[in-house]
Design an enzyme around this catalytic site. Structure first.
Site, PDB file in Angstrom:
ATOM      1  N   THR A   1     -62.429 -19.632 -21.282  1.00  0.00           N
ATOM      2  CA  THR A   1     -61.068 -20.137 -21.258  1.00  0.00           C
ATOM      3  C   THR A   1     -60.074 -18.993 -21.106  1.00  0.00           C
ATOM      4  OG1 THR A   1     -61.131 -20.173 -23.683  1.00  0.00           O
ATOM      5  CG2 THR A   1     -61.377 -22.285 -22.539  1.00  0.00           C
TER       6      THR A   1
ATOM      7  N   LYS B   1     -62.841 -10.612 -25.205  1.00  0.00           N
ATOM      8  CA  LYS B   1     -63.621 -11.785 -25.593  1.00  0.00           C
ATOM      9  C   LYS B   1     -64.658 -11.316 -26.592  1.00  0.00           C
ATOM     10  CE  LYS B   1     -64.517 -12.252 -21.173  1.00  0.00           C
ATOM     11  NZ  LYS B   1     -64.384 -13.636 -20.756  1.00  0.00           N
ATOM     12  N   ARG B   2     -65.452 -12.218 -27.209  1.00  0.00           N
ATOM     13  CA  ARG B   2     -66.520 -11.771 -28.096  1.00  0.00           C
ATOM     14  C   ARG B   2     -67.416 -10.774 -27.367  1.00  0.00           C
ATOM     15  NH1 ARG B   2     -67.851 -14.423 -32.876  1.00  0.00           N
ATOM     16  NH2 ARG B   2     -68.813 -12.453 -33.332  1.00  0.00           N
TER      17      ARG B   2
ATOM     18  N   HIS C   1     -71.804 -26.816 -25.683  1.00  0.00           N
ATOM     19  CA  HIS C   1     -71.080 -25.585 -25.361  1.00  0.00           C
ATOM     20  C   HIS C   1     -71.944 -24.437 -24.892  1.00  0.00           C
ATOM     21  CE1 HIS C   1     -66.877 -26.232 -26.573  1.00  0.00           C
ATOM     22  NE2 HIS C   1     -67.389 -27.152 -27.361  1.00  0.00           N
TER      23      HIS C   1
ATOM     24  N   LYS D   1     -56.258 -18.396 -19.215  1.00  0.00           N
ATOM     25  CA  LYS D   1     -55.047 -17.810 -19.809  1.00  0.00           C
ATOM     26  C   LYS D   1     -54.510 -16.665 -18.949  1.00  0.00           C
ATOM     27  CE  LYS D   1     -57.251 -18.509 -24.311  1.00  0.00           C
ATOM     28  NZ  LYS D   1     -58.054 -17.776 -25.318  1.00  0.00           N
TER      29      LYS D   1
ATOM     30  N   LYS E   1     -71.776 -11.492 -21.674  1.00  0.00           N
ATOM     31  CA  LYS E   1     -70.397 -11.308 -21.222  1.00  0.00           C
ATOM     32  C   LYS E   1     -70.224  -9.960 -20.511  1.00  0.00           C
ATOM     33  CE  LYS E   1     -68.312 -14.396 -24.702  1.00  0.00           C
ATOM     34  NZ  LYS E   1     -67.443 -15.345 -23.958  1.00  0.00           N
TER      35      LYS E   1
END
Ligand SMILES: *Cc1c(COP(=O)(O)O)cnc(C)c1O
Length: 798
Positions: free
Chosen positions: A650, A542-543, A355, A654, A548
C-alpha cells in the site's frame, strides 16, 4: 451545533478549568494541546452519540472489521480535518500561538500494528465512516504497540512503545459493556430439558473491557466506532491483606496473567515464544467482540436467523479466524440454534481476507493447545472439520484430496482453512495475489467453492495520505480542479490534462522541493546527517523482510560505491538513498541487513569522494507519523519485492499519490499501478511472475553459477565478507550464495539498468514532472473509498 471561533475559545477556557484547575494560558504547551483535543472530542461526541442512537434504533446493516492490528497513527489532526474544522482551528491556534505541528508533537500515536495489514484496517475504518457505511472496528487495546526501534552502532535495539504514557484523549472506557471470556476448564454433556447440553466447568474468567475510539467521517457527521478490548481480572483486583503484609498474593499473579493478554502487540507471527499468549489474544478479542455484537442485536430484538441481514463480519487475515467457531458456539450453546441453521448463518455473516501466501506466515495451532485453552470451541472446530471432510469425500471420493483441504491435519489446526470453510467470501488483496490464490495456493478450495473467491485490491485513504500529509499539494490541486475530488478522489484524474502544463508542473516541482526540505529536517534531527535537497530522494520504507528486498537496494548502492571509486569518468545525478524499517526481533537476517545498510552508509557518508554523489540514510523507528513526512518528500518509491510475494503493498499507492515515481517489480498492486498510469510512467524491472515460476520449476537458477558469469556482481557480494564495511556479514553472503531464495542477484542487472535510465529521465525535468502529474492524477483509483465500496456491494451486501 454552530461552532465558531468564540465558542472554541470559551470551551478551551472551560475545559482547562475542569481538567487542570487553571486558566488555559497558564497551562503547559502539552496540556494546551490536550485541552484542545478534548474540546474537539466534545464536538464530535454529539455526532457520535446521535449516530450510535440511530444505529441502535435503526435497521441498517452494520459491518464489523475484526483485526488483531490497527495501525492508526496520530488522530487529532485527521479528526479536525474530517470534522471540517481545519480552517477554524487554525485561526484559533494562530491567536493562541499554537499550530498543527504541536498536535503532532504531543499527540499519542496508537501504533497498534506491524505494517500494511494494520494500516489497511485503519484506512478502511476511515473510508467506511467517510462514505457513510456503518462499519466498526474490533481489536485489542495493547498497552504497548509495536516496539520502538533505536539504532545503536548500526544495529536495531528494541524498546517498549509506551504510547499510553501521557494518556490517549480519543478513547472512552465503557466498563458497563465488559464481557466475560472463559479459558480452560472441562466440558461435560448433561441432559438438560430433554437435550444434551455442553456444560463448561472449572474455567478461568478474564474480563474484557471495551475502550471505544471514534472514527470520524469526512464532513458528513458520521462517527463510527473502533472498539478495542483490554484484559482485566474480574472483581476485586487488590488483595488488601497481602498488600499490608508486603507480600505478593495469588491475586497479584492472577492479575498479571490476565493483563498479559492485552499487554503487547506481537512484533512477529513466526516465532515460537509466547505463542500461547497470542492464541489467548486471538480468542480474547474474537469472543469479546462477538458477544458484544450478539448482545447488542438481541437487545434490539433481532433473532439469530436475521443476523445475516443485520450485520457482516470481515476477518482480516487469519488472526480472527476463531470467529467462525466462536460464533457457532454462541449460536448453538447460548442461542439454542440447531447446527445446520447455525452453520448457514455463520457462513453468511463471515467473510475472510487473505493477506499472504508465504507458507511460514500461514497460521496453524497445535490441537492440544487449543483443546486445553478453549475446550468447547475446539469441539466445534472438530465437528466443522468432520462435516467438511465428509462433504469433500462425498464429492471426490478421494482421501488425499480431503487431506489437502482438511482444517485439522497432523494435529494442527489450519486457520486459513477454518476461515475459508466458514465464510461466504474469500478475497485476495490485488489482482495478481487473487490469481495466485485461486490458481495455486488455494486451488483446491477454489474448485470446491469458486463463487466464494473474489479480488479486492487494497487502497489508502487520501484524507490522511494527501489532505493531512501534503497540505501544499492539496491546495494546489484545489486551485487547478476545484475541491470536489476530496469527496470523490477519482476526480483527481482531471489533473491529467495539466500534465504538459509547464507552469503547473513547476509548481508541483516547487512543492516537492518544500516537502524534501521537511524530510531533510527530519533526517537531520534523527541522524545528524545533512542531505542535499537537489539530489534524488530515493526511498525504501516498509517492514524489513527478505522478500521486500532491501538487500537488493543496498547491493546496488555498494555497486555504485565501487563504480565511483574505480571509474574516474563515473558520473550520476546525486542520490540520497533513504531507508526506514523495523525488523522482527527474532529475524536474524533482517537485522543483519539493517546493520549492513548502516555500515555501508557510514562508509559512504564520510567519504568525500563518494558522498558528493550518494548518501545513505537510515531513519530509525518507522511509523505512520514518520511515513507522513517521508513519503511526500520522496522522488522515487522503491517497490522491489520478489514477484508473487508482496500481496498488494500500500505504500506504493501512498507514494504515487504524493508525486513520487515507482521503481518496482510486477508484483502486487504495482501491476495495477502500471495499468493505471501506463508503462511509460513507471519503472518496471526484473522477472515477471511467470518467468520466476518457470525458473523455480526447472530449478534452473544457481546463484554460484550466476556469480561466475557475472564477475561485477560477484565482486560486490565478495565485499560482504572481506571486511570492507566492518562487521560480519557472512550470514548475508551465505544467504545469497547458498540459495538466494528471493532472487536478489537474479534481478540485479535489470535493477541496475533501470536505475541508470531513471537517472537520465530525472534530469529531463519537464518529462519527469509530467510523469509525476500523471501518477497523482491516477492515484485516486487507489483510494480505499473505492475499495470499501466494492466490499460493501459485493461482500457485505450493503
Ligand atoms: C503503509 C505503511 C506500511 C505498509 O507498507 P508496504 O510498503 O505496503 O509494506 C507499513 N508501515 C507503515 C507505517 C505504513 O504507513
Amino acid at each position: 451545533m454552530n461552532i465558531t471561533k468564540e465558542k472554541i475559545l470559551s470551551d478551551l477556557k472551560k475545559v482547562a478549568m475542569i481538567m487542570f484547575t487553571k486558566e488555559f494560558v497558564d497551562t503547559s504547551k502539552e496540556d494546551q494541546y490536550k485541552i484542545f483535543a478534548t474540546v474537539i472530542k466534545g464536538y464530535l461526541s454529539e455526532n457520535w452519540l446521535e449516530k450510535n442512537e440511530n444505529y441502535r434504533i435503526g435497521k441498517e446493516k452494520q459491518v464489523y472489521y475484526f483485526s488483531l492490528e490497527f495501525l492508526l497513527g496520530k488522530m487529532t489532526c485527521t479528526n479536525i480535518i474530517n470534522l471540517g474544522l481545519e480552517e477554524l482551528c487554525m485561526e484559533v491556534m494562530d491567536e493562541l500561538g499554537l499550530d498543527f505541528k504541536g498536535f503532532d508533537k504531543y499527540d499519542a500515536e496508537p501504533g497498534l500494528g506491524n505494517g500494511g495489514l494494520g494500516r489497511l484496517a485503519a484506512c478502511f475504518l476511515d473510508s467506511m465512516a467517510s462514505i457513510g457505511i456503518p462499519g466498526h472496528g474490533c481489536g485489542i487495546r495493547y498497552d504497548y504497540g509495536l516496539f520502538e526501534q533505536k539504532i545503536v552502532n548500526g544495529e536495531q535495539i528494541e524498546g517498549p512503545d509506551n504510547w499510553l504514557k501521557n494518556g490517549f484523549v480519543w478513547e472512552t472506557k465503557k466498563s458497563h459493556q465488559s464481557k466475560r471470556i472463559k479459558f480452560y476448564g472441562d466440558i461435560t454433556l448433561k441432559e438438560l430439558g430433554g437435550c444434551l447440553t455442553p456444560v463448561h466447568t472449572g474455567y478461568e474468567t478474564i474480563l474484557a473491557v471495551p475502550y471505544d475510539v471514534p472514527i470520524v467521517g469526512y464532513k458528513n457527521k458520521v462517527v463510527n466506532n473502533l472498539r478495542l478490548w483490554k484484559a482485566q481480572i474480574e472483581g476485586n483486583d487488590f488483595d488488601f491483606n497481602s498488600f499490608s503484609y508486603g507480600t505478593f498474593s495469588e491475586l497479584d499473579e492472577k492479575k498479571r496473567n490476565a493483563e498479559a493478554i492485552s499487554k503487547l502487540l506481537y512484533p512477529d507471527d513466526t516465532t515460537e515464544s509466547g505463542r500461547l499468549l497470542r492464541l489467548k489474544q486471538e480468542y480474547f478479542f474474537v469472543s469479546a467482540g462477538l458477544q458484544s455484537i450478539v448482545d447488542y442485536n438481541s437487545k434490539k430484538g433481532i433473532t439469530p436467523n436475521e443476523f445475516p441481514n443485520t450485520f457482516s463480519i470481515q476477518i482480516n487475515d487469519t488472526h480472527p479466524a476463531l470467529c467462525v467457531a466462536e460464533f457457532m458456539r454462541i449460536l448453538i450453546d447460548e442461542k439454542k440454534v440447531y447446527w445446520d441453521e447455525a452453520w448457514e448463518i455463520t457462513k453468511e455473516v463471515m467473510s475472510y481476507t487473505n493477506h499472504t501466501i508465504l507458507t511460514e506466515a500461514m497460521e496453524k495451532w497445535e490441537i492440544d493447545k487449543v483443546q486445553q485453552l478453549i475446550p468447547r470451541v475446539y469441539m466445534i472446530i472438530e465437528e466443522i472439520n468432520r462435516r467438511f471432510c465428509d462433504e469433500v469425500y462425498q464429492k471426490y471420493d478421494d482421501w488425499d484430496r480431503v487431506m489437502e483441504v482438511a482444517i485439522i491435519k497432523d494435529r494442527l489446526i489450519n486457520m486459513a482453512h477454518l476461515a475459508i470453510v466458514g465464510s461466504h467470501s474469500i478475497n485476495g488483496v490485488s489482482k495478481l495475489h487473487t490469481e495466485v490464490l485461486t490458481k495455486k495456493v488455494l486451488k483446491n478450495f477454489y474448485e470446491l467453492y469458486p463463487e466464494r473467491f473474489n479480488n479486492k485490491t487494497n487502497g489508502i485513504t487520501h484524507r490522511r495520505w494527501l489532505l493531512k500529509s501534503n497540505k501544499a499539494l492539496t491546495t494546489l490541486i484545489d486551485e487547478m480542479i476545484g475541491s470536489s475530488w476530496k469527496d470523490d478522489p477519482n476526480l483527481l484524474e482531471k489533473l491529467t490534462e495539466f500534465s504538459e502544463d509547464k507552469n503547473f508542473c513547476e509548481k508541483i516541482e516547487g512543492i516537492k522541493l518544500e516537502n524534501k526540505k521537511k524530510l531533510a529536517e527530519l533526517i537531520w534531527q534523527e541522524t545528524g546527517i545533512e542531505v542535499d535537497i537537489n539530489s534524488i530522494f530515493d526511498t525504501h520504507v516498509k517492514r524489513l523482510h527478505g522478500y521486500k528486498r532491501q538487500l537488493l537496494n543496498i547491493l546496488h548502492i555498494i555497486y555504485l560505491y565501487r563504480e565511483i571509486l574505480e571509474n574516474k569518468d563515473f558520473t550520476m545525478h546525486p542520490k540520497t538513498f533513504i531507508f526506514s524499517a523495523k525488523a522482527a526481533p527474532g529475524y536474524y537476517l533482517a537485522k543483519r541487513i539493517i546493520k549492513l545498510i548502516n555500515s555501508v552508509g557510514k562508509l559512504i557518508n564520510n567519504d568525500d569522494r563518494i558522498n558528493k554523489f550518494i548518501k545513505v540514510i537510515f531513519i530509525p523507528n518507522y511509523s505512520v507519523s514518520k511515513a507522513q513526512i517521508i513519503i511526500p518528500g520522496s522522488d522515487l518509491s522503491e517497490q522491489i519485492s520478489t514477484v508473487g510475494m508482496e500481496a498488494s503493498g500500500t505504500s506504493n499507492m501512498k507514494f504515487m499519490m504524493n508525486g513520487a515515481l515507482t521503481i518496482g517489480t510486477l508484483d502486487g498492486a504495482n501491476v495495477e499501478i502500471k495499468e493505471a498510469v501506463g508503462g511509460e510512467n513507471i519503472f518496471i524491472f526484473g522477472l515477471n511472475y511467470k518467468e520466476l515460476k518457470e525458473i523455480e520449476k526447472k530449478q534452473s537458477y544457481n546463484p554460484i553459477k550466476f556469480l561466475k558469469e557475472n564477475p561485477k556482481i560477484n565482486k560486490i557480494v565478495e565485499m560482504l565478507r572481506d571486511g570492507t564495511f566492518g562487521g560480519d556479514f557472512s550470514s548475508i553472503y551465505s544467504h545469497l550464495v547458498d540459495e538466494d531464495r528471493y532472487f536478489v542477484l537474479k534481478d540485479f542487472n535489470s535493477y541496475l539498468e533501470t536505475h541508470k535510465k531513471i537517472d537520465g529521465i530525472y534530469r529531463d525535468r519537464d518529462r519527469w514532472n509530467s510523469m509525476v502529474v500523471k501518477n497523482i492524477a491516477k492515484s485516486g483509483h487507489f483510494s480505499s473509498d473505492n475499495t470499501i465500496r466494492k466490499y460493501a456491494e459485493e461482500i457485505w451486501k450493503i
